[in-house]
Design an enzyme around this catalytic site. Structure first.
Site, PDB file in Angstrom:
ATOM      1  N   HIS A   1       0.815  -1.209   0.000  1.00 62.43           N
ATOM      2  CA  HIS A   1       0.000   0.000   0.000  1.00 62.43           C
ATOM      3  C   HIS A   1       0.852   1.263   0.000  1.00 62.43           C
ATOM      4  CE1 HIS A   1      -3.358  -2.632   1.909  1.00 62.43           C
ATOM      5  NE2 HIS A   1      -3.381  -2.685   0.595  1.00 62.43           N
TER       6      HIS A   1
ATOM      7  N   CYS B   1       4.207  14.535  -7.337  1.00 60.39           N
ATOM      8  CA  CYS B   1       3.342  15.637  -7.746  1.00 60.39           C
ATOM      9  C   CYS B   1       2.156  15.098  -8.547  1.00 60.39           C
ATOM     10  CB  CYS B   1       4.135  16.636  -8.592  1.00 60.39           C
ATOM     11  SG  CYS B   1       3.146  18.018  -9.217  1.00 60.39           S
TER      12      CYS B   1
ATOM     13  N   CYS C   1       3.869  17.214 -14.630  1.00 58.66           N
ATOM     14  CA  CYS C   1       5.075  17.263 -13.800  1.00 58.66           C
ATOM     15  C   CYS C   1       5.480  15.872 -13.302  1.00 58.66           C
ATOM     16  CB  CYS C   1       4.850  18.203 -12.622  1.00 58.66           C
ATOM     17  SG  CYS C   1       6.272  18.342 -11.500  1.00 58.66           S
TER      18      CYS C   1
ATOM     19  N   CYS D   1       6.272  23.119  -9.965  1.00 56.84           N
ATOM     20  CA  CYS D   1       5.038  23.578 -10.614  1.00 56.84           C
ATOM     21  C   CYS D   1       4.760  25.045 -10.321  1.00 56.84           C
ATOM     22  CB  CYS D   1       3.854  22.729 -10.155  1.00 56.84           C
ATOM     23  SG  CYS D   1       3.842  21.048 -10.826  1.00 56.84           S
TER      24      CYS D   1
ATOM     25  N   CYS E   1       4.034  21.474  -4.997  1.00 52.33           N
ATOM     26  CA  CYS E   1       5.246  21.227  -5.777  1.00 52.33           C
ATOM     27  C   CYS E   1       5.917  22.554  -6.135  1.00 52.33           C
ATOM     28  CB  CYS E   1       4.900  20.435  -7.029  1.00 52.33           C
ATOM     29  SG  CYS E   1       6.301  20.122  -8.128  1.00 52.33           S
TER      30      CYS E   1
END
Length: 464
Positions: free
Chosen positions: A259, A267, A272, A296, A293
């Site tokens: 998991h 991101c 990105c 970004c 981010c």
């Protein structure tokens, strides 16, 4: 086995068994005319029908388990057929011919199980009986002593003593989520659709599940690392996202994080997809803020940027390909299965034990019974069971001091003398569980009752 899971298949119950034949009139009349001193008539044994039901249930479960791990239906059938009956391979032909000619069978797993039952001899279809009998705790230790390729599956129960709460207990994380956010279904906080719409709710809560630097591994984590150092651990499949297996010393090669974990973050912007270390977003997560981010933000006109989502598997996301890839080889190599601290309520990871049933001995270490067929059940706190196992194995070497130091540091005082008693035929109850575990109804015939609704191929999450 394919690297990605197949689409979900609708569930349906196993085919009904034929009704038991009713007694003939002659047998009824003879019974009624017998004297009162004669013994009562012997009841018709139901062994044949019980065996038929067990066979169908066994193959139904096994087929679903391989399908959930990414196998096609043809691959699943081949894996389910007993490898020690190679001379019966000609019996496969009618099964595969029926699959090719009848498209509806592709989504009718019980019917395929019935085909297996029809074309294979009874001895080949029955789940293999365990090659050992348990009467003393030393018998359990003997399984570990002779094992060279142990596969372990762990859940949140192995980290509770570290101060990390589990999810589903009365005071677990889901209880606190439901109270804090007023959710009718607390699992919504880990739903990928909800996260994409509004990630703030998740990050308000994330500080409670993000591992803190001061948290030390539990004795159970250390035990798994010791299995590795003694060259007995083949693979550790972890449902946890705390990364404590790595802190305990289990290598990345031996670990499968089913998991995901907080060790990295990615991101969410499709343009990105930048990946960063989990430590870089730890301050924002600890403060309940949404980490953004930086890359970004530099390339955009505003300060929004993509969200740095921890690389944990949400409901609605597929498991990492590494899960299926490792299972492909581990099923063939394993000689012992250990299941620690999990409710086995979330598919597809909940189906992993079924892939090993009948092939290798399986041992459950848990505070309560779970759905499944285990050869040995050790009911108690994981750390207490591990302490008893190490004592029985005589593993009192130089690593023992580290065990005690780590356990007393953050995971509570280590226990070396643990009381337990045996409940035949296969159950050991430890002191902190008491007799309640022995009286609880076995859930072995409820394999499908506690799993996710969609048969589990994509409905994955970190919960255990």
């Amino acid at each position: 086995m394919a690297s990605s899971p197949p689409p979900s298949r609708p569930r349906s119950p196993c085919p009904p068994l034929p009704p038991s034949p009713s007694p003939s009139p002659s047998s009824s009349s003879s019974s009624s005319s017998s004297s009162s001193d004669s013994p009562p008539p012997r009841k018709r044994p139901r062994t044949e029908h019980q065996t038929t039901h067990q066979q169908l249930a066994h193959f139904h479960t096994a087929l679903n388990a391989h399908l959930a791990a990414g196998a096609t239906l043809h691959q699943a059938v081949r894996k389910v057929l007993p490898t020690n009956h190679a001379h019966l391979s000609a019996h496969c032909a009618p099964i595969f011919r029926a699959l090719a000619e009848n498209a509806s069978l592709q989504s009718n797993i019980p019917a395929v199980a019935a085909l297996l039952h029809r074309f294979y001899p009874q001895s080949a279809l029955s789940p293999p009986a365990p090659s050992f009998r348990v009467s003393h705790f030393a018998d359990v230790a003997h399984l570990l002593r002779r094992a060279k390729n142990v596969v372990a599956l762990v859940g949140a129960g192995v980290s509770v003593s570290c101060g990390i709460p589990d999810f589903r207990s009365a005071h677990g994380l889901y209880h606190s989520v439901a109270e804090r956010f007023g959710l009718s279904d607390p699992q919504q906080i880990f739903c990928i659709d909800h996260f994409e719409d509004d990630p703030s709710m998740f990050f308000e809560f994330a500080s409670q599940i993000m591992p803190q630097p001061h948290v030390r591994p539990s004795p159970t984590h250390r035990f798994l690392a010791e299995l590795q150092s003694r060259r007995r651990l083949l693979r550790l499949y972890s449902q946890n996202i705390d990364g404590l297996e790595k802190r305990a010393g289990v290598s990345e090669q031996r670990t499968v994080l089913c998991h995901g974990s907080f060790l990295t973050a990615t991101c969410t912007s499709r343009a990105c997809k930048r990946r960063v270390k989990g430590t870089s977003i730890a301050p924002q997560v600890a403060a309940g803020l949404v980490p953004r981010c930086i890359k970004c933000q530099k390339n955009s006109d505003d300060d929004s940027g993509g969200v740095l989502k921890p690389d944990i598997v949400f409901f609605g996301e597929k498991l990492p390909n590494r899960v299926a890839d490792c299972l492909e080889t581990d099923i063939e190599k394993a000689d012992l299965l250990l299941v620690f601290g999990t409710s086995l309520q979330v598919a597809p990871v909940s189906k992993i034990p079924a892939m090993f049933y009948g092939h290798v001995p399986s041992v459950l270490v848990n505070r309560e019974l779970v759905a499944g067929h285990f050869d040995v059940e050790l009911l108690g706190d994981c750390d207490d069971v591990v302490a008893a196992l190490r004592a029985e194995l005589g593993w009192h070497d130089r690593s023992a001091a580290r065990y005690v130091d780590d356990a007393r540091g953050a995971a509570g005082a280590a226990t070396t003398n643990v009381a337990y008693h045996f409940v035949p035929p296969k159950r050991f109850l430890f002191a902190n569980v008491g007799s309640e575990g022995a009286r609880r109804d076995d859930p072995e015939d409820q394999n499908n009752s506690n799993e996710s609704e969609d048969d589990g191929v994509t409905n994955a999450s970190h919960t255990s």
